[in-house]
Design a protein around this motif. Structure first.
Motif, PDB file in Angstrom:
ATOM      1  N   GLN A  17       1.930   3.763  -6.136  1.00  0.00           N
ATOM      2  CA  GLN A  17       2.660   4.915  -5.944  1.00  0.00           C
ATOM      3  C   GLN A  17       1.273   6.038  -6.438  1.00  0.00           C
ATOM      4  OE1 GLN A  17       5.249   5.122  -6.634  1.00  0.00           O
ATOM      5  NE2 GLN A  17       5.349   7.298  -6.824  1.00  0.00           N
ATOM      6  N   ARG A  23       6.784   7.688  -3.004  1.00  0.00           N
ATOM      7  CA  ARG A  23       7.711   6.836  -2.904  1.00  0.00           C
ATOM      8  C   ARG A  23       8.088   6.084  -2.381  1.00  0.00           C
ATOM      9  NH1 ARG A  23       5.639   1.458  -5.016  1.00  0.00           N
ATOM     10  NH2 ARG A  23       5.734  -0.330  -3.136  1.00  0.00           N
ATOM     11  N   THR A 119       4.642   2.327   5.246  1.00  0.00           N
ATOM     12  CA  THR A 119       3.301   2.034   4.872  1.00  0.00           C
ATOM     13  C   THR A 119       2.616   0.938   5.720  1.00  0.00           C
ATOM     14  OG1 THR A 119       3.505   2.747   3.270  1.00  0.00           O
ATOM     15  CG2 THR A 119       1.007   2.620   3.648  1.00  0.00           C
TER      16      THR A 119
END
Length: 253
Positions: A17, A23, A119
């Motif tokens: 985060q 996120r 990610t």
């Protein structure tokens, strides 16, 4: 006393985060698309799943879904398995290197309804990314979805946007910035986890697997992702959520 896997997953989420403040909003945007476009019961693949943060949230929101969570990192998979288990048989863990031409063999079933990633794709060299997208074209059913949440840079046609993005992130990921927020960095998390004696063999295996691997110097931008998806046979692709270069890209098979 055994390893507290749940604590390590919680700490993983907290430090991630710090790198991606939005996120949870990204996850929600991805799942909102799934809710609108797929039936209640579906099969998903979580690419480069890490310890299963995305899979955990997906299965919580969609109680009739099944997920195949894939990663090459034995340490990440150990944390995920230890913290989450199989979620009553709905979560399957698989090990595969997405840069390998044979990664699809680890999925174990085809076709699937949706593939998601968060990610992770920026770690792949361009040729591996192109092959991965072609493979996804064969893995997903017609009408299936691919959702990729990641930083995808602006192209040369948008220099002002690129400058704004760089200014927004300048200094955000430094050790000093994390310390000022009282947050743990990724390096600190990995160092602390490596101190667990039981994990020494997995860390040794991890070091061998990652020897020679590195993040590409030039990461593909958003326009490149779209072009590769077009070449792979996806009929639609575009952004469904965005904060500067932090995007969720949706592609429809």
């Amino acid at each position: 006393m055994g390893i507290d896997w749940t604590q390590w997953l919680r700490r993983w989420d907290a430090q991630q985060q710090g790198y991606v403040p939005e996120r949870e909003a990204r996850f929600t945007a991805m799942f909102d698309v799934v809710a609108q476009l797929l039936p209640a019961s579906f099969v998903a693949v979580d690419l480069a799943c890490g310890p299963g943060s995305l899979s955990q949230r997906l299965l919580s929101r969609f109680p009739q879904a099944r997920v195949i969570a894939m990663d090459m990192d034995p340490v990440m998979l150990a944390v995920g398995r230890g913290a989450l288990g199989t979620v009553d048989g709905r979560l399957q863990w698989a090990r595969a290197d997405l840069a390998s031409p044979t990664w699809r063999e680890a999925v174990g079933e085809t076709p699937v309804d949706v593939v998601l990633s968060s990610t992770a794709m920026h770690w792949l060299p361009l040729e591996s990314l192109a092959r991965l997208y072609r493979d996804l074209g064969g893995l997903l059913r017609p009408g299936g979805l691919f959702l990729n949440a990641d930083h995808m840079t602006f192209g040369s046609r948008h220099p002002t946007f690129a400058r704004l993005d760089g200014q927004a992130r300048d200094g955000q990921w430094t050790d000093a910035a994390f310390a000022a927020r009282g947050a743990e960095t990724s390096e600190q998390w990995w160092t602390a986890l490596a101190a667990e004696p039981e994990l020494a063999p997995l860390f040794a295996e991890r070091a061998e697997l990652y020897a020679g691997k590195q993040r590409p110097e030039a990461q593909p931008g958003f326009d490149t992702h779209r072009a590769l998806l077009d070449e792979a046979g996806f009929r639609e692709s575009g952004t469904i959520w965005q904060v500067l270069s932090d995007r969720v890209l949706l592609a429809v098979r």
